[in-house]
Design an enzyme around this catalytic site. Sequence first.
Site, PDB file in Angstrom:
ATOM      1  N   TYR A  35      -1.951  -0.799  10.578  1.00  0.00           N
ATOM      2  CA  TYR A  35      -2.038  -1.161   9.145  1.00  0.00           C
ATOM      3  C   TYR A  35      -0.764  -0.713   8.434  1.00  0.00           C
ATOM      4  O   TYR A  35      -0.152  -1.488   7.678  1.00  0.00           O
ATOM      5  CB  TYR A  35      -3.270  -0.495   8.546  1.00  0.00           C
ATOM      6  CG  TYR A  35      -3.474  -0.761   7.060  1.00  0.00           C
ATOM      7  CD1 TYR A  35      -3.897  -2.005   6.603  1.00  0.00           C
ATOM      8  CD2 TYR A  35      -3.241   0.239   6.113  1.00  0.00           C
ATOM      9  CE1 TYR A  35      -4.110  -2.237   5.245  1.00  0.00           C
ATOM     10  CE2 TYR A  35      -3.449   0.018   4.760  1.00  0.00           C
ATOM     11  CZ  TYR A  35      -3.879  -1.229   4.328  1.00  0.00           C
ATOM     12  OH  TYR A  35      -4.078  -1.454   2.981  1.00  0.00           O
ATOM     13  N   SER A  46       0.867  -1.189   0.000  1.00  0.00           N
ATOM     14  CA  SER A  46       0.000   0.000   0.000  1.00  0.00           C
ATOM     15  C   SER A  46       0.896   1.230   0.000  1.00  0.00           C
ATOM     16  O   SER A  46       2.033   1.165   0.494  1.00  0.00           O
ATOM     17  CB  SER A  46      -0.863   0.013   1.254  1.00  0.00           C
ATOM     18  OG  SER A  46      -1.519   1.268   1.375  1.00  0.00           O
TER      19      SER A  46
HETATM   20  P1  NDP Z   1     -11.255  -6.439   0.231  1.00  0.00           P
HETATM   21  O1  NDP Z   1     -11.607  -6.284   1.683  1.00  0.00           O
HETATM   22  O2  NDP Z   1     -12.218  -5.994  -0.800  1.00  0.00           O
HETATM   23  O3  NDP Z   1     -10.833  -7.962  -0.077  1.00  0.00           O
HETATM   24  C1  NDP Z   1      -9.914  -8.646   0.744  1.00  0.00           C
HETATM   25  C2  NDP Z   1     -10.004 -10.127   0.468  1.00  0.00           C
HETATM   26  O4  NDP Z   1      -9.051 -10.815   1.316  1.00  0.00           O
HETATM   27  C3  NDP Z   1     -11.388 -10.716   0.792  1.00  0.00           C
HETATM   28  O5  NDP Z   1     -11.784 -11.619  -0.218  1.00  0.00           O
HETATM   29  C4  NDP Z   1     -11.147 -11.407   2.129  1.00  0.00           C
HETATM   30  O6  NDP Z   1     -12.028 -12.493   2.389  1.00  0.00           O
HETATM   31  C5  NDP Z   1      -9.726 -11.925   1.936  1.00  0.00           C
HETATM   32  N1  NDP Z   1      -9.086 -12.303   3.205  1.00  0.00           N
HETATM   33  C6  NDP Z   1      -9.118 -11.636   4.382  1.00  0.00           C
HETATM   34  N2  NDP Z   1      -8.472 -12.337   5.331  1.00  0.00           N
HETATM   35  C7  NDP Z   1      -8.005 -13.470   4.728  1.00  0.00           C
HETATM   36  C8  NDP Z   1      -7.274 -14.600   5.199  1.00  0.00           C
HETATM   37  N3  NDP Z   1      -6.887 -14.710   6.484  1.00  0.00           N
HETATM   38  N4  NDP Z   1      -6.969 -15.595   4.325  1.00  0.00           N
HETATM   39  C9  NDP Z   1      -7.387 -15.511   3.033  1.00  0.00           C
HETATM   40  N5  NDP Z   1      -8.094 -14.478   2.532  1.00  0.00           N
HETATM   41  C10 NDP Z   1      -8.403 -13.467   3.383  1.00  0.00           C
HETATM   42  O7  NDP Z   1      -9.851  -5.648   0.086  1.00  0.00           O
HETATM   43  P2  NDP Z   1      -9.170  -4.954  -1.196  1.00  0.00           P
HETATM   44  O8  NDP Z   1      -9.449  -5.733  -2.403  1.00  0.00           O
HETATM   45  O9  NDP Z   1      -9.458  -3.520  -1.148  1.00  0.00           O
HETATM   46  O10 NDP Z   1      -7.623  -5.112  -0.765  1.00  0.00           O
HETATM   47  C11 NDP Z   1      -6.769  -6.115  -1.280  1.00  0.00           C
HETATM   48  C12 NDP Z   1      -5.342  -5.779  -0.890  1.00  0.00           C
HETATM   49  O11 NDP Z   1      -5.013  -4.474  -1.379  1.00  0.00           O
HETATM   50  C13 NDP Z   1      -5.120  -5.731   0.625  1.00  0.00           C
HETATM   51  O12 NDP Z   1      -3.853  -6.268   0.927  1.00  0.00           O
HETATM   52  C14 NDP Z   1      -5.134  -4.239   0.935  1.00  0.00           C
HETATM   53  O13 NDP Z   1      -4.397  -3.915   2.086  1.00  0.00           O
HETATM   54  C15 NDP Z   1      -4.485  -3.682  -0.327  1.00  0.00           C
HETATM   55  N6  NDP Z   1      -4.791  -2.273  -0.570  1.00  0.00           N
HETATM   56  C16 NDP Z   1      -6.084  -1.848  -0.837  1.00  0.00           C
HETATM   57  C17 NDP Z   1      -6.317  -0.503  -1.087  1.00  0.00           C
HETATM   58  C18 NDP Z   1      -7.668   0.035  -1.394  1.00  0.00           C
HETATM   59  O14 NDP Z   1      -7.790   1.276  -1.526  1.00  0.00           O
HETATM   60  N7  NDP Z   1      -8.705  -0.766  -1.522  1.00  0.00           N
HETATM   61  C19 NDP Z   1      -5.217   0.498  -1.061  1.00  0.00           C
HETATM   62  C20 NDP Z   1      -3.936  -0.070  -0.774  1.00  0.00           C
HETATM   63  C21 NDP Z   1      -3.745  -1.391  -0.544  1.00  0.00           C
HETATM   64  P3  NDP Z   1     -13.482 -12.207   3.056  1.00  0.00           P
HETATM   65  O15 NDP Z   1     -14.342 -11.655   1.963  1.00  0.00           O
HETATM   66  O16 NDP Z   1     -13.931 -13.558   3.543  1.00  0.00           O
HETATM   67  O17 NDP Z   1     -13.263 -11.232   4.167  1.00  0.00           O
END
Ligand code: NDP
Length: 267
Positions: free
Chosen positions: A150, A137
């Site tokens: 975070y 991020s």
């Molecule tokens: P979302 O919350 O939309 O999706 C996250 C996904 O990760 C979900 O499918 C969730 O499952 C899954 N997940 C959570 N915990 C686990 C686990 N223990 N094992 C396996 N899967 C897991 O997040 P984003 O798509 O927005 O984010 C994706 C990545 O991008 C993250 O690392 C985030 O930090 C990073 N990011 C996002 C930004 C943004 O603006 N959106 C900006 C910068 C970085 P479930 O649905 O069951 O919870």
Amino acid sequence: MGNRLSGKVVVVTGGNRGIGRAIAERLANEEAMVVVGDLFDEHSLPVSVERLAFMRLDVTKEASVRAFVDDVIQKFGRIDVLVNNAGIIVHKSIDEQTGEDWDRLMAVNLRGPFLMAKHVAPEMRRVGLGTIVNIGSVEGFMVNPWHTAYAATKAGMHGLTIGLAVDLGPDGIRCNTVCPGWIGTDLNRSYLELHPDRSLVERELAQLHPVGRIGSPKDIANAVLWLASDESSFVSGEMIAVDGARTKKISLPSILDEEYRAKLTKP
Ligand code: NDP
């Protein structure tokens, strides 16, 4: 649709929604076989479709990671690309944040990618080639209020990236991190909901980006595709911001920023 990943087997953690889902679909469209690992239970496991398979995975649990990797190898024979995308966020002040919040963030955002790399690396070594792409991020460089823990996980991912690049480079394995800026997904919805006028917040948010908009999951997927493909074969150990230059812009008092924009848009 192309064939830049033809014959490759790709793993995307947390690929059931948001950025991970866009990455999985983009890479599958380049002829990769993509395995999505996510927190499915027996009722929520989607049916696999062509080039997109879904398997249960909790990146925080080493037994789950080991079983997932074994399953992928048994079904698809190899792993060429690992995308460490699964991540969570907690919006709390340092006073409200608990030790449990800290441990949970570290477990998903940092321990998870470490465990995935640890168990996938031997499979990549076996074929003598592989690529790890982490989703970090811009909060590994800068931070929003209430994101101490975070940001610590994302800055930690930078160390993980350069460590893996150095240690695994001699085995033909590269490791890079894509650092997204503000991307429209469920993850940051609670931030937007802090203010009742959602469209005003969205307009102001877009203005913080020199390119004039926030990012979409597809913007991140396109960057991951390049790092996953052989086109980036001399790139390793890098943190690449995909943020519409938001982190390159020094803040001005908002009144001066408005004057500047008004001048820019004058005919
Ligand atoms: P979302 O919350 O939309 O999706 C996250 C996904 O990760 C979900 O499918 C969730 O499952 C899954 N997940 C959570 N915990 C686990 C686990 N223990 N094992 C396996 N899967 C897991 O997040 P984003 O798509 O927005 O984010 C994706 C990545 O991008 C993250 O690392 C985030 O930090 C990073 N990011 C996002 C930004 C943004 O603006 N959106 C900006 C910068 C970085 P479930 O649905 O069951 O919870």
